[in-house]
Enzyme design. Structure first.
Site, PDB file in Angstrom:
ATOM      1  N   SER A   1       0.827  -1.210   0.000  1.00 47.01           N
ATOM      2  CA  SER A   1       0.000   0.000   0.000  1.00 47.01           C
ATOM      3  C   SER A   1       0.860   1.257   0.000  1.00 47.01           C
ATOM      4  O   SER A   1       0.535   2.253  -0.651  1.00 47.01           O
ATOM      5  CB  SER A   1      -0.932  -0.001   1.213  1.00 47.01           C
ATOM      6  OG  SER A   1      -0.193   0.014   2.421  1.00 47.01           O
TER       7      SER A   1
ATOM      8  N   ARG B   1       0.428   3.449  -3.426  1.00 49.97           N
ATOM      9  CA  ARG B   1      -0.306   4.709  -3.255  1.00 49.97           C
ATOM     10  C   ARG B   1       0.461   5.853  -3.914  1.00 49.97           C
ATOM     11  O   ARG B   1      -0.116   6.666  -4.653  1.00 49.97           O
ATOM     12  CB  ARG B   1      -0.514   4.995  -1.773  1.00 49.97           C
ATOM     13  CG  ARG B   1      -1.232   6.314  -1.511  1.00 49.97           C
ATOM     14  CD  ARG B   1      -1.324   6.623  -0.029  1.00 49.97           C
ATOM     15  NE  ARG B   1      -2.268   5.737   0.632  1.00 49.97           N
ATOM     16  CZ  ARG B   1      -1.927   4.734   1.420  1.00 49.97           C
ATOM     17  NH1 ARG B   1      -0.630   4.467   1.625  1.00 49.97           N
ATOM     18  NH2 ARG B   1      -2.825   3.969   2.008  1.00 49.97           N
TER      19      ARG B   1
ATOM     20  N   ASN C   1      -0.796   7.744  -7.611  1.00 49.62           N
ATOM     21  CA  ASN C   1      -1.097   9.174  -7.676  1.00 49.62           C
ATOM     22  C   ASN C   1      -0.190   9.906  -8.654  1.00 49.62           C
ATOM     23  O   ASN C   1      -0.657  10.765  -9.426  1.00 49.62           O
ATOM     24  CB  ASN C   1      -0.972   9.792  -6.277  1.00 49.62           C
ATOM     25  CG  ASN C   1      -2.183   9.532  -5.411  1.00 49.62           C
ATOM     26  OD1 ASN C   1      -3.181  10.241  -5.475  1.00 49.62           O
ATOM     27  ND2 ASN C   1      -2.104   8.493  -4.595  1.00 49.62           N
TER      28      ASN C   1
END
Length: 319
Positions: A254, A258, A262
């Site tokens: 994660s 993440r 983005n």
């Protein structure tokens, strides 16, 4: 060439890394004609690049050929489809910019330290002190243990990731265009838009979780946290191991994905805006998105730092 095909080539070129195949030193999806003059004459005659390469012949472009101007982008239609995980390729651009930005980070902070000895602090020194105080307050509010590593680690993570993200604000065609003018077929400048970079940093944090856990509760305590939690009974050891194992492994995944997701999305939006037909429409959309993206790149660096502190704080708990 159709507009759709041209757009696909434009997007594919901007998302292509400068990859070297470590088995033979060749550059992925890049070749050099066996006879450059004959190849150029063929192109001047109106033939396509593929037809001219088939007529003249070509060799793989190697690492030593970069900058010579002979390497051209070419994807062999008969080559097998690339695999998602390829241990034989190395993204030179992502790795190179990551190292360069790390050196820039060290030089900037070293310059600030040098200037503190000269008397009155400058605006640059005040800015660096603001970053130090902000990082220190964040660490002290989350990390309740004692460690000489956590503060400099958090500062490094925040500034380094921020500098990587900041590269996304450069004009989308600037670096690839300069690279092609220098004879380099591909170039991507945003290291944090490469899953290899973000997951590598996440794996580094993952290893530190073990280090902090072993240092504070020992190997036995760490094993107990996996096998006797949340159900404190030996009967539930298999269930506990599955639950805690998934929770442990999800942290680096994660953390890395993440940041990658983005930044990749932000880079893709800049590419799509560059494909719009009128320059003034590009400016109308580019400027607001770039201003909003400043918030995104700062927030993602902050989130990466905070999650790093939180994970290491959890690993340092004695319970």
């Amino acid at each position: 060439m159709s507009a759709e095909h041209s757009s696909q080539e434009y997007i594919g070129h901007h998302l292509h890394f400068l990859q070297v195949d470590m088995r033979d030193g060749s550059i992925v999806d890049s070749v050099k004609p066996k006879d450059s003059s004959q190849f150029q004459s063929c192109l001047d005659g109106g033939s396509s690049q593929e037809q001219c390469l088939a007529q003249v012949g070509f060799d793989k472009c190697t690492f030593g050929d970069l900058g010579s101007g002979d390497c051209i982008t070419y994807k062999d239609p008969n080559a097998p489809a690339p695999s998602i995980i390829n241990p034989y390729t190395l993204n030179l651009d992502s790795l190179g910019f990551t190292v360069v930005l790390g050196i820039v980070f060290l030089l900037l902070f070293r310059l600030a330290v040098k200037r503190t000895e000269s008397g009155v602090p400058t605006k640059f020194q005040c800015f660096i002190e603001m970053i130090l105080e902000f990082t220190h307050e964040t660490v002290t509010s989350i990390f309740k243990g004692k460690s000489k590593l956590i503060a400099p680690l958090s500062l490094t993570v925040f500034v380094w990731v921020f500098l990587m993200n900041l590269m996304d604000l450069l004009p989308i065609d600037l670096v690839p265009g300069l690279a092609q003018a220098m004879g380099i077929p591909y170039m991507r400048i945003v290291p944090s838009a490469d899953a290899n970079i973000t997951l590598s940093m996440a794996c580094g944090v993952f290893l530190l979780i073990f280090y902090f856990a072993f240092a504070n509760v020992g190997v036995g305590g760490f094993v107990k946290s996996l096998t006797l939690h949340p159900f404190h009974h030996w009967v539930f050891i298999p269930v506990n191991l599955i639950l805690e194992g998934v929770s442990l492994l999800s942290k680096p995944v994660s953390l890395g994905l993440r940041l990658f997701g983005n930044m990749y999305a932000g880079e893709m939006i800049f590419i799509l805006i560059a494909l719009l037909p009128l320059w003034w429409i590009q400016w109308v959309l580019n400027v607001p998105w770039a201003l909003f993206h400043i918030l995104i790149i700062t927030l993602q660096a902050f989130i990466f730092m905070v999650l790093t502190i939180v994970y290491l704080s959890m690993a340092s708990e004695s319970e």
